[in-house]
Design an enzyme around this catalytic site. Sequence first.
Site, PDB file in Angstrom:
ATOM      1  N   CYS A 271      -3.793   2.919  -5.249  1.00 47.85           N
ATOM      2  CA  CYS A 271      -3.222   3.754  -4.182  1.00 47.85           C
ATOM      3  C   CYS A 271      -2.025   4.575  -4.668  1.00 47.85           C
ATOM      4  O   CYS A 271      -1.890   5.752  -4.322  1.00 47.85           O
ATOM      5  CB  CYS A 271      -2.838   2.917  -2.961  1.00 47.85           C
ATOM      6  SG  CYS A 271      -1.791   1.495  -3.317  1.00 47.85           S
TER       7      CYS A 271
ATOM      8  N   ASP B  92      -4.062   9.373   3.098  1.00 47.90           N
ATOM      9  CA  ASP B  92      -4.209   7.961   2.725  1.00 47.90           C
ATOM     10  C   ASP B  92      -5.513   7.770   1.962  1.00 47.90           C
ATOM     11  O   ASP B  92      -6.585   8.206   2.406  1.00 47.90           O
ATOM     12  CB  ASP B  92      -4.185   7.059   3.957  1.00 47.90           C
ATOM     13  CG  ASP B  92      -4.095   5.595   3.562  1.00 47.90           C
ATOM     14  OD1 ASP B  92      -2.974   5.053   3.525  1.00 47.90           O
ATOM     15  OD2 ASP B  92      -5.149   4.990   3.257  1.00 47.90           O
TER      16      ASP B  92
ATOM     17  N   HIS C 267       0.837  -1.215   0.000  1.00 49.11           N
ATOM     18  CA  HIS C 267       0.000   0.000   0.000  1.00 49.11           C
ATOM     19  C   HIS C 267       0.864   1.255   0.000  1.00 49.11           C
ATOM     20  O   HIS C 267       1.866   1.329   0.710  1.00 49.11           O
ATOM     21  CB  HIS C 267      -0.922  -0.009   1.227  1.00 49.11           C
ATOM     22  CG  HIS C 267      -1.881   1.134   1.263  1.00 49.11           C
ATOM     23  ND1 HIS C 267      -2.826   1.348   0.278  1.00 49.11           N
ATOM     24  CD2 HIS C 267      -2.045   2.147   2.155  1.00 49.11           C
ATOM     25  CE1 HIS C 267      -3.528   2.433   0.573  1.00 49.11           C
ATOM     26  NE2 HIS C 267      -3.063   2.943   1.700  1.00 49.11           N
TER      27      HIS C 267
END
Length: 254
Positions: free
Chosen positions: A212, A162, A145
């Site tokens: 991401c 995030d 991630h």
Amino acid sequence: MTSSFLEFLENFYIKYGSFIPLSETDVLEYLKNKGNSDLSNKLMNRYRAGLASAPVAGFMVMYNKHTLSLEDLSTLEEQNWLNDQIINMYGELIMEATQHKVHFFNSFFHKKLVAKGYDGVKRWTKKVDLFSKWLLLIPIHLEIHWSLVTVTMATKTISYYDSQGIVFRHTTDNIMKYLQSEAREKKQAAFQKGWKITIIKGIPQQKNDSDCGVFVLEYCRRLSVKQPLLFSQEDMPRIRKRIYKELCDCRLND
């Protein structure tokens, strides 16, 4: 008309090494410039056949110390995960576009900091005065991630972004300790204390497990030029194609 359209496709293919970043908008724009905005079935079929073509063998992009292969660039295709090479060269383009008023840390920085401590990364800023920058961008790669830590020097604020709303609090703590050590090393008394940490909420979020890295690069790009974070998951295919082109052009597009 058909031969000039084929020439357009061929030139695009040579410039970008594949048709991964080619969008229907590119094709429509080309036809509009040629005075033919009606996309005939024949031309559309040529366009779709073009997308199926194999990439150019041995295609490379070289810029400063960065080298991207087609394998790297193909991580921008569809649902692929971006790799470090893409993240780092894009960060270089962001620094260039801001006349180095923004500093982008290599994606391996945080990992090295955690493994070796401040002494392990002290030399990374030998020729860089972090405290003269207005913004630091620190991509964080934790297993599978990507997230982002930013540092705004004027307000001594460390911010965490995030795209899945996950908070790895230790990352911001690590960066704060690093900045305090760097301030001591560079004899910057004003930056040895007074740091604050903030978790940024209400930002664009991904709706899959593969975007991401793209979200982090788009956060970086927009924050570096003080643009609002106005984009969404639906924009990802377009943003991926734009990033691919920018990397091949070795500059951010307006």
